[in-house]
Design a protein around this motif. Structure first.
Motif, PDB file in Angstrom:
ATOM      1  N   LEU A   1      45.865  14.024 104.634  1.00  0.00           N
ATOM      2  CA  LEU A   1      46.141  12.987 103.646  1.00  0.00           C
ATOM      3  C   LEU A   1      45.748  11.597 104.129  1.00  0.00           C
ATOM      4  O   LEU A   1      45.444  10.718 103.322  1.00  0.00           O
ATOM      5  N   GLU A   2      45.745  11.377 105.420  1.00  0.00           N
ATOM      6  CA  GLU A   2      45.342  10.082 105.960  1.00  0.00           C
ATOM      7  C   GLU A   2      43.878   9.772 105.661  1.00  0.00           C
ATOM      8  O   GLU A   2      43.481   8.612 105.635  1.00  0.00           O
ATOM      9  N   LYS A   3      43.085  10.812 105.394  1.00  0.00           N
ATOM     10  CA  LYS A   3      41.641  10.624 105.241  1.00  0.00           C
ATOM     11  C   LYS A   3      41.159  10.736 103.800  1.00  0.00           C
ATOM     12  O   LYS A   3      39.969  10.573 103.541  1.00  0.00           O
ATOM     13  N   VAL A   4      42.060  11.047 102.853  1.00  0.00           N
ATOM     14  CA  VAL A   4      41.615  11.263 101.472  1.00  0.00           C
ATOM     15  C   VAL A   4      42.098  10.144 100.562  1.00  0.00           C
ATOM     16  O   VAL A   4      43.058   9.438 100.874  1.00  0.00           O
ATOM     17  N   SER A   5      41.436   9.996  99.435  1.00  0.00           N
ATOM     18  CA  SER A   5      41.819   8.975  98.455  1.00  0.00           C
ATOM     19  C   SER A   5      41.888   9.544  97.051  1.00  0.00           C
ATOM     20  O   SER A   5      42.066   8.817  96.085  1.00  0.00           O
ATOM     21  N   SER A   6      41.763  10.868  96.924  1.00  0.00           N
ATOM     22  CA  SER A   6      41.740  11.496  95.604  1.00  0.00           C
ATOM     23  C   SER A   6      42.352  12.880  95.692  1.00  0.00           C
ATOM     24  O   SER A   6      42.265  13.559  96.722  1.00  0.00           O
ATOM     25  N   ILE A   7      42.952  13.320  94.594  1.00  0.00           N
ATOM     26  CA  ILE A   7      43.545  14.652  94.532  1.00  0.00           C
ATOM     27  C   ILE A   7      42.474  15.746  94.579  1.00  0.00           C
ATOM     28  O   ILE A   7      42.783  16.920  94.794  1.00  0.00           O
ATOM     29  N   TRP A   8      41.202  15.374  94.451  1.00  0.00           N
ATOM     30  CA  TRP A   8      40.122  16.351  94.423  1.00  0.00           C
ATOM     31  C   TRP A   8      39.739  16.873  95.811  1.00  0.00           C
ATOM     32  O   TRP A   8      38.843  17.707  95.931  1.00  0.00           O
ATOM     33  N   PHE A   9      40.363  16.405  96.859  1.00  0.00           N
ATOM     34  CA  PHE A   9      39.964  16.825  98.204  1.00  0.00           C
ATOM     35  C   PHE A   9      40.078  18.349  98.359  1.00  0.00           C
ATOM     36  O   PHE A   9      40.908  18.992  97.726  1.00  0.00           O
TER      37      PHE A   9
END
Length: 308
Positions: free
Chosen positions: A214-222
């Motif tokens: 989660l520290e590296k993502v910015s969207s629920i699409w990960f």
């Protein structure tokens, strides 16, 4: 194995105990056993097993919440500013949620007037507060759950999940969890489509990878099962300063700033939908340079839109 209503009673008891602890109460095992009409052994198990993830400790046979977690009046200027900002951030979550949050904040604030205004568009989840409460306990205690879920207009019953995190992306609430069929892939479940949630007695083990992801993502699409790939984006001079102020991704790196004020950045994603909505939002000021297949997808969407 206990029946469903036993788990309901357990969850209700745990929520009540946590509420007392957060309010600064010192709790006796014997008194709690009398209050909830259970054995002292059951209450002791609550503290030693079910609530072990919470910041609590035993002192002279009384259970207490650690300092810094109890609800107390704030005294520092920095804390007052933080509380004022938090109070405004909850306004968009729903009337009932907002009211309860402000009542809670009033217990630790030393003034009523708030000179700060903030507007964040978040969906109303006040009808899901009980489910969220139970999910919090299940996540912290690593209990598996079952629930019903609506997916693409089809109902899934008795879905068994290992709940990992409750998250909010772009104002929408989701549960991140692992299901029985694929233990490697982190699935996303739209929170408002979850119903009939039950906590099971079975527990699960999991490492801290969810926090690192989660520290590296910015969207629920990960997609945690795929290796991140690089995307290069050209940014016009008109909005370069905005992308500097608020990065579009935690992985954002400015590779160059051109003489005309435009710039090129690189980010890393695992799914094209992590970046396509952002590009469309900023059109015509953002353009995908690499990989070309993502730029082609955006161009096709724009052609379809213009044809309509």
């Amino acid at each position: 194995m206990a029946y469903k209503h036993d788990y309901d009673k357990t969850l209700t008891r745990l929520v009540s105990i946590l509420s007392k602890l957060y309010n600064g109460d010192s709790l006796s095992v014997k008194e709690l056993a009398d209050e909830f009409n259970v054995s002292t052994r059951t209450i002791q198990r609550d503290f030693n097993e079910r609530l072990v993830a919470f910041p609590i400790y035993q002192d002279n046979r009384l259970w207490k919440m650690q300092d810094g977690f109890k609800i107390e009046k704030s005294t520092s200027i920095e804390e007052q500013v933080i509380l004022d900002i938090m109070e405004k951030l909850v306004d968009g979550v729903g009337n009932q949620f907002s009211t309860k949050a402000k009542n809670l904040l009033s217990k630790i604030k030393n003034h009523d007037y708030n000179p700060i205004y903030a507007k964040i568009n978040m969906e109303d989840i006040e009808d899901k507060l009980e489910i969220i409460h139970h999910l919090e306990i299940a996540i912290k205690s690593k209990f598996e759950i079952t629930c019903n879920y609506i997916s693409n207009n089809s109902d899934i019953s008795n879905l068994t999940l290992k709940p990992l995190k409750i998250v909010n992306f772009e104002g929408y609430w989701y549960l991140l969890a692992i299901d029985e069929k694929n233990t490697e892939s982190i699935k996303k479940y739209y929170l408002k489509n979850i119903s009939n949630l039950k906590t099971l007695s079975t527990t699960f083990l999991i490492d801290d990878r969810i926090d690192r992801i989660l520290e590296k993502v910015s969207s629920i699409w990960f997609d945690n099962t795929k290796e991140p790939f690089e995307v290069k984006i050209q940014i016009s001079k008109d909005i370069t300063k905005y992308i500097k102020r608020k990065p579009i991704s935690p992985s954002q790196i400015f590779e160059s700033i051109n003489e005309d004020g435009s710039s090129i950045i690189s980010i890393k994603i695992t799914h094209e939908m992590e970046i396509i909505p952002i590009i469309k939002y900023w059109l015509p000021n953002l353009k995908i340079l690499e990989p070309k297949w993502i730029d082609d997808m955006i161009c096709e969407d724009l052609k379809s839109y213009l044809n309509i």
